[in-house]
Design an enzyme around this catalytic site. Structure first.
Site, PDB file in Angstrom:
ATOM      1  N   SER A   1       1.553  -9.906 -10.007  1.00  0.00           N
ATOM      2  CA  SER A   1       1.639  -8.474 -10.320  1.00  0.00           C
ATOM      3  C   SER A   1       2.430  -7.665  -9.298  1.00  0.00           C
ATOM      4  O   SER A   1       2.815  -6.539  -9.576  1.00  0.00           O
ATOM      5  CB  SER A   1       0.239  -7.862 -10.461  1.00  0.00           C
TER       6      SER A   1
ATOM      7  N   LYS B   1      -2.291  -3.764  -4.637  1.00  0.00           N
ATOM      8  CA  LYS B   1      -1.447  -2.891  -5.467  1.00  0.00           C
ATOM      9  C   LYS B   1      -0.877  -1.772  -4.601  1.00  0.00           C
ATOM     10  O   LYS B   1      -1.367  -1.486  -3.511  1.00  0.00           O
ATOM     11  CB  LYS B   1      -2.256  -2.237  -6.601  1.00  0.00           C
TER      12      LYS B   1
END
Length: 147
Positions: free
Chosen positions: A68, A105
């Site tokens: 990701s 993230k």
């Protein structure tokens, strides 16, 4: 269809600061273009701990598992250097504990709240709400890659 990835499995490691000698470091620079003749090299010792770890009591390593964050240069199996003493800020990459699992993230603070942004179009942003169990665990300061 976008994949939803709420977490990345991270394996955490503590830095080993028992050896402070470091590896040999040539302080002359290494050409990435045409080689230049060098008559002599200035040899020193370089400690990656001193270069990468600013607060050893609050620094951890974790290995990335997942795709990701590939747009930010964090690839599967890369080693992250995480400093828990740094204040999280908008735009920083952070390791977060979200609903019982760790994830890495980019932080985005907007008028609409806090978002965790992946760096891969196959994954969806995650908005943090009051319903989430959420802690920003630490800020990523460096990534170590194998070539």
């Amino acid at each position: 269809m976008l994949a939803k990835e709420n977490s990345i499995n991270l394996t955490f490691f503590l830095p080993d600061t028992s050896s402070s000698e470091g590896a040999v470091f040539f302080d002359s620079g290494i050409s990435a273009g045409f080689p230049s003749p060098a008559d002599d090299f200035k040899e020193e010792r370089l400690s990656l701990d001193r270069e990468l770890i600013k607060n050893k009591e609050a620094t951890f390593f974790a290995r990335v598992s997942g795709q990701s964050m590939i747009g930010a240069g964090l690839d599967d199996n890369d080693l992250l250097v995480i400093d828990r003493s740094l204040e999280p800020e908008d735009g920083k990459i952070a390791v977060c504990f979200l609903d019982g699992e760790f994830t890495v993230k980019r932080l985005s603070v907007t008028a609409n709240g806090l978002w965790l942004l992946p760096e891969n179009d196959r994954y969806s942003p995650i908005q943090i709400t009051e319903e989430n169990e959420f802690v920003i665990w630490g800020v990523v300061t460096n990534v170590i890659k194998k070539l």
